[in-house]
Design a protein around this motif. Structure first.
Motif, PDB file in Angstrom:
ATOM      1  N   GLU A 187      -5.946   2.536   3.453  1.00 40.31           N
ATOM      2  CA  GLU A 187      -4.569   2.107   3.694  1.00 40.31           C
ATOM      3  C   GLU A 187      -3.596   2.831   2.763  1.00 40.31           C
ATOM      4  O   GLU A 187      -2.519   3.263   3.182  1.00 40.31           O
ATOM      5  N   ALA A 188      -3.967   2.982   1.492  1.00 44.12           N
ATOM      6  CA  ALA A 188      -3.091   3.659   0.530  1.00 44.12           C
ATOM      7  C   ALA A 188      -2.879   5.125   0.900  1.00 44.12           C
ATOM      8  O   ALA A 188      -1.812   5.680   0.656  1.00 44.12           O
ATOM      9  N   LEU A 189      -3.884   5.758   1.515  1.00 49.58           N
ATOM     10  CA  LEU A 189      -3.778   7.173   1.872  1.00 49.58           C
ATOM     11  C   LEU A 189      -3.131   7.398   3.228  1.00 49.58           C
ATOM     12  O   LEU A 189      -2.721   8.518   3.538  1.00 49.58           O
ATOM     13  N   GLY A 190      -3.055   6.364   4.030  1.00 47.57           N
ATOM     14  CA  GLY A 190      -2.387   6.475   5.324  1.00 47.57           C
ATOM     15  C   GLY A 190      -2.966   7.582   6.178  1.00 47.57           C
ATOM     16  O   GLY A 190      -4.175   7.665   6.368  1.00 47.57           O
ATOM     17  N   ASP A 191      -2.099   8.470   6.669  1.00 41.06           N
ATOM     18  CA  ASP A 191      -2.513   9.552   7.568  1.00 41.06           C
ATOM     19  C   ASP A 191      -3.003  10.801   6.840  1.00 41.06           C
ATOM     20  O   ASP A 191      -3.371  11.780   7.490  1.00 41.06           O
TER      21      ASP A 191
ATOM     22  N   GLY B  44      -1.900   6.823  -3.239  1.00 44.56           N
ATOM     23  CA  GLY B  44      -1.263   7.588  -2.167  1.00 44.56           C
ATOM     24  C   GLY B  44      -0.357   8.680  -2.699  1.00 44.56           C
ATOM     25  O   GLY B  44      -0.346   9.802  -2.181  1.00 44.56           O
ATOM     26  N   ARG B  45       0.393   8.377  -3.769  1.00 45.06           N
ATOM     27  CA  ARG B  45       1.261   9.392  -4.384  1.00 45.06           C
ATOM     28  C   ARG B  45       0.448  10.518  -5.011  1.00 45.06           C
ATOM     29  O   ARG B  45       0.788  11.697  -4.871  1.00 45.06           O
TER      30      ARG B  45
ATOM     31  N   SER C 128     -11.189  -0.218   2.410  1.00 46.05           N
ATOM     32  CA  SER C 128     -10.024  -0.431   3.280  1.00 46.05           C
ATOM     33  C   SER C 128      -8.720  -0.244   2.499  1.00 46.05           C
ATOM     34  O   SER C 128      -7.752   0.307   3.029  1.00 46.05           O
ATOM     35  N   ASP C 129      -8.675  -0.680   1.223  1.00 43.78           N
ATOM     36  CA  ASP C 129      -7.476  -0.471   0.408  1.00 43.78           C
ATOM     37  C   ASP C 129      -7.219   1.018   0.196  1.00 43.78           C
ATOM     38  O   ASP C 129      -6.073   1.472   0.250  1.00 43.78           O
TER      39      ASP C 129
ATOM     40  N   ALA D 295       0.811  -1.216   0.000  1.00 44.60           N
ATOM     41  CA  ALA D 295       0.000   0.000   0.000  1.00 44.60           C
ATOM     42  C   ALA D 295       0.847   1.269   0.000  1.00 44.60           C
ATOM     43  O   ALA D 295       0.464   2.278  -0.581  1.00 44.60           O
ATOM     44  N   ALA D 296       2.003   1.244   0.633  1.00 41.48           N
ATOM     45  CA  ALA D 296       2.868   2.432   0.681  1.00 41.48           C
ATOM     46  C   ALA D 296       3.329   2.853  -0.716  1.00 41.48           C
ATOM     47  O   ALA D 296       3.659   4.002  -0.946  1.00 41.48           O
ATOM     48  N   ASP D 297       3.354   1.911  -1.650  1.00 42.30           N
ATOM     49  CA  ASP D 297       3.769   2.206  -3.022  1.00 42.30           C
ATOM     50  C   ASP D 297       2.587   2.477  -3.941  1.00 42.30           C
ATOM     51  O   ASP D 297       2.752   2.615  -5.147  1.00 42.30           O
TER      52      ASP D 297
END
Length: 189
Positions: free
Chosen positions: A51-55, A24-25, A47-48, A18-20
């Protein structure tokens, strides 16, 4: 107030891990240019997306019926967005040109502002008046169409000429400039 609406379902927006995730970018790139980030997704992707967007502060616009396409996602997203003007961006684009989005926000008026480069319109890197977009999406879907160009034809958007060969294939860099087309340069005129 300016909102950004990121569309999922247009490509591999979540990635692994998810961090990649491209989503999120894209969200991190567009967030400084707007007052809120809204993500249109299906109930299965909630949920995906989170998770991809985080904080990163965001709101989810969950499509009541999954996989109806970008017109339905935009309709749902502009209903959730708080902004009068909403930048609609695909959640998997390699880069987001926030200066071009700023130009589109300035040009949006009461319909939409859509970039054009190399003779092609880019409705998924554009800014829409939230109320006008909702109505145009409602009418497009009611007519049995899911085409973004049918939405644009109902809006008669201002066209913003971008100074790059292609805003999708050629990443525009921060600080690049787009020349606003005159208000008379509208789609269909």
């Amino acid at each position: 107030m300016r909102s950004a609406l990121l569309l999922t379902g247009v490509g591999d927006v979540f990635g692994a891990p998810a961090a990649d995730a491209p989503l999120g970018r894209v969200a991190a790139a567009v967030a400084p240019a707007v007052d809120e980030v809204v993500v249109a997704c299906s109930a299965d992707d909630r949920s995906d997306a989170a998770e991809a967007l985080g904080d990163l502060p965001h709101r989810l616009a969950v499509d009541p019926i999954a996989d109806e396409g970008p017109v339905a996602a935009i309709r749902t997203g502009v209903r959730v967005a708080s902004g009068d003007a909403v930048a609609v961006v695909a959640g998997d684009v390699p880069t987001v040109d926030t200066s071009l989005l700023d130009d589109c926000f300035e040009a949006c008026d009461d319909t939409a502002a859509v970039p054009r480069s190399d003779g092609r319109l880019h409705p998924l890197h554009a800014v829409y008046d939230a109320d006008a977009a909702r109505v145009a999406c409602d009418h497009t879907l009611a007519a049995g169409s899911g085409r973004l160009y049918d939405v644009l034809s109902r809006l008669d958007p201002v066209v913003v000429d971008a100074q790059a060969p292609d805003v999708d294939a050629h990443p525009l860099t921060a600080g690049s400039h787009a020349d606003l087309a005159p208000a008379t340069d509208r789609l269909g005129t």
